[in-house]
Design a protein around this motif. Sequence first.
Motif, PDB file in Angstrom:
ATOM      1  N   ASP A 285      11.229  11.382  -5.081  1.00 17.64           N
ATOM      2  CA  ASP A 285      10.862  10.288  -4.583  1.00 17.64           C
ATOM      3  C   ASP A 285       9.782  10.594  -3.407  1.00 17.64           C
ATOM      4  O   ASP A 285       8.997   9.542  -2.900  1.00 17.64           O
ATOM      5  CB  ASP A 285      12.058   9.427  -3.733  1.00 17.64           C
ATOM      6  CG  ASP A 285      12.947  10.370  -2.918  1.00 17.64           C
ATOM      7  OD1 ASP A 285      12.744  11.557  -3.048  1.00 17.64           O
ATOM      8  OD2 ASP A 285      13.530   9.763  -1.928  1.00 17.64           O
ATOM      9  N   GLU A 289       6.460   8.178  -3.745  1.00 15.85           N
ATOM     10  CA  GLU A 289       6.048   7.366  -2.775  1.00 15.85           C
ATOM     11  C   GLU A 289       4.643   7.104  -2.555  1.00 15.85           C
ATOM     12  O   GLU A 289       4.077   6.142  -2.210  1.00 15.85           O
ATOM     13  CB  GLU A 289       6.848   7.453  -1.427  1.00 15.85           C
ATOM     14  CG  GLU A 289       8.408   6.843  -1.399  1.00 15.85           C
ATOM     15  CD  GLU A 289       8.300   5.252  -1.569  1.00 15.85           C
ATOM     16  OE1 GLU A 289       7.650   4.530  -0.770  1.00 15.85           O
ATOM     17  OE2 GLU A 289       9.271   4.965  -2.229  1.00 15.85           O
ATOM     18  N   ARG A 292       2.097   4.950  -4.718  1.00 16.66           N
ATOM     19  CA  ARG A 292       2.164   3.710  -4.710  1.00 16.66           C
ATOM     20  C   ARG A 292       1.003   2.955  -4.702  1.00 16.66           C
ATOM     21  O   ARG A 292       0.108   3.344  -3.784  1.00 16.66           O
ATOM     22  CB  ARG A 292       3.106   2.937  -3.674  1.00 16.66           C
ATOM     23  CG  ARG A 292       4.473   3.365  -3.678  1.00 16.66           C
ATOM     24  CD  ARG A 292       5.628   2.790  -2.626  1.00 16.66           C
ATOM     25  NE  ARG A 292       5.596   1.357  -2.351  1.00 16.66           N
ATOM     26  CZ  ARG A 292       6.122   1.027  -1.694  1.00 16.66           C
ATOM     27  NH1 ARG A 292       6.893   1.367  -0.926  1.00 16.66           N
ATOM     28  NH2 ARG A 292       5.905  -0.400  -1.390  1.00 16.66           N
TER      29      ARG A 292
END
Length: 898
Positions: A285, A289, A292
């Motif tokens: 993650d 992230e 994005r």
Amino acid sequence: MEGADVLRRRSIRRWTVPLVGCGAAIVMVGVAVLSNQAYSAGRLQWWWLVGALVTAAASVWITSAQQRVPPRAVLSVTDARGRPRLLSEVSLVDLGVHPNRFATDEPAPYLPRDVDADLVAALRSPVPVIIVHGARLAGASRSLAHHARRLLPDHRVLVYSPDPDVTVTQLVTHAAGQLAGAAGAVLWLDPLEPAQLAQLDAAVLDGLPRGLRICATAESVVVTGVQVPTRVGEALGRHARLIRLAPLSEPERDALRGLAAYQPVVPVLEESEPPLLGRLLVALDTISEALRTDSDDSTYRQALIRVVTDWQRIGMPGRLDEQLLFDLYSRCWRRLTAARSTAPVSRDRFRAARRWASQPTGARPWLVDAVGGGHTRPHPLLGVLAEEPQQGWATTEAVWNHAARALSGAESIRVALGAYDRGDHRHARQLLATLSPSNLPPDHRATLAAVFVRLAHDLRSAGNSALARRWYTRAVDTGDPGEAPPAMVSLGNLESAAGDLPEALRWYLRAIDTGHPDAAPRAMVNSAIQERERGDLVRARHWYTRAIDTGHIAAAPTAMINLGALENEDGNPDAARHWWSEAVNADPPDLVCKAMVNLGFLANEQGDPDQARQWWESAVGTGNPEALTAMMNLAILKRQQDDPDHARHWYTRIAETGHPELAPEAMQSLAVLENEQGNLDQARHWYLETVATGHPDQAPKAMVNLGALEQRQNDPGKSRGWYIRAVRTDHPDAALMATFNLGVLEEAVGNPNQARQWYTRAIATHHPDVAPKAMFNLAVIEYTQGDPDQARHWYARVVHTEHPEVAPRAMESLGRLERDLGDSSAARRWLAAAATQPHAPLVAARAAVALGHLEDDHGRVEEARRWYEQAAASDSPGIAQEATEALQRLGRRQTDQG
């Protein structure tokens, strides 16, 4: 073309330094001449001129060499003095292991794996090459590093800076120089790239220095797919141990549950799909992230990340330098933003994206890294995220298009086969389409021929016959003795399906001529089928016999079964029995079962149901799926023999198998059987079961039958619902029957307007059976509703259809209509037409009685007597009695008048 521009700019850049240097040398000499430095006493000093030119050329060479960065093996894990460390001195991260999110001050505990014993045995053995492979994040790096550090602590580990232009031979040569003074050395390749694997042939592995080992990790597809050259596979077979690390097994999951550090991931272990260890322990993650797409810079960053990741993802060879990166980035950015192909791309935004991606933050590691030689590489976890179902992306077209333009020969083949191994057949075809099938490298010919065939199979399954034909032909053109003949058979099958029988035969005959042990017999069977379709039974027998003579395990018994069918259709049941009996003694169970089914059919056809039953029961006894046909035949036989209990038994057994075709048919037959036996609840149950299968043919028919069943039980609401569901299926028969039945239903419950609409829809289909019946019923409604003209119109249309059942009834009805309206001439004409219909004796008898009454009413006694006498001879007792009584009255009246 954009691609040509890329290559041209790179070429110009490559020659910029030499061209400018040569220009400078010429200018230097020119200045010397003009300033008289090259003259002495007015004469040209040749020695000075030559020296000046040599000096200028040397200057150009030195400058050019300074501009190039030659490929060189550079260690990335060393001690303070630049020497390689021992395995006991390096960390897991140094060896390519991703940081464990559960690690604190102490390393996270190692989870024992099922392959540990194999891995330990390999490290303790003299095998020089160990490759641990599996899916990405299966835990291969951790397992290999854990045991290597434990078992080979005094070995120097050689971890090199990634440079695509550095060959494995260069790495081995450099590593050999590090052996002195150590127990041994380990060349650590994590991960082993496809281009590196392609170099691990006998030339490298046979000459590995004593004491040097190679430890590597790889994706399974890289080391086990078709991209592995034959020579590499053979060398690995002699020198390497390949160990596959699978997803977590149940014992491994139990062990993980027992480790206190990993308790947060225990709930995931209960899922049915075995997880990958790295998926549980690595923090993806933190990188996801960063990917994005919710900022102004996101498209620039996305374009950069995708190009760099996809370069490595598809296994592109060579360095991805800054200029090429910008060119591919520009194309990718334009595609992401839907900009035109000539739209300018900001270099400042490109540089900003590079700075952002190359600098780690407290929340994430670096994403893009510039390494030796000017190459740009992605973070290893980006390749994992690129394959994620939700967050991932398809490989960038800009990279693929560059690969198609820039690659050739073995490199193009390797990248194409890598795409094939990953299931990306479209891009595999893009690269392989440039190869000449007749001029393939010997090391790849068999593999490529097989890939051509499989690509063709996939295209044919997808319905693209034209492209499939092209790839089958390419397989044939390779001349590979193993793959070309089967491709010929497939081409024959393709042409046969397209209806081009001569072309199909041409391919089959070519396959037969090859003598291929599998393809030739199958081609013989297919040739026989083609000849039979053409009506040439002699040639069909010839090829079936040839196929039988080959003794092929499948083609020979198939030929026996087909030849038996041919003989039976040609009126030679004894010959058919002979061939089917021969097939019963063959090997493949499915063909043995088919032969038994056919022998049962033959016995039943010849009037021996007991023998038929025995053959079909023998077929059932084989336990082969083909026995379902025998069960169906047994059920039908028992119904014909008025044995509903045994018929029910066989239908139920078929239904319980869940066979996609025969089970729904058996359920429908069970429902019909129960309906005939008066077991309406059981009939409803089986009709509902049939509907639940969703079978495209049986389910709509069951809906119609359910509608009829509910109509019989006086539930028009349920009946209407089932009929409407059947109409919505658009089944060619069931939907039409449901439309007609809806008209009947609405007419019966007193809704003539709705009935008229449904009958009109049925008429509009022009179905040869249903449309005339709908016209007849519509005529009845119109007459009942007081519109004789419309009734006359529809009855007349029925007559014109010449339907064998309702056309005579329409004639009779027209006669009665005209009689009621007082047109005796028209009535006489229509009734006479109905009375003379040979295929509708009941209608003819009724019309004859009506016509007798009409003639009697008009005083035409002899004509009336003639029609009464015809009706009296009818097989219908009621009509015959009515006509006889009319004749008696006619006789008494004449007697009274006499």
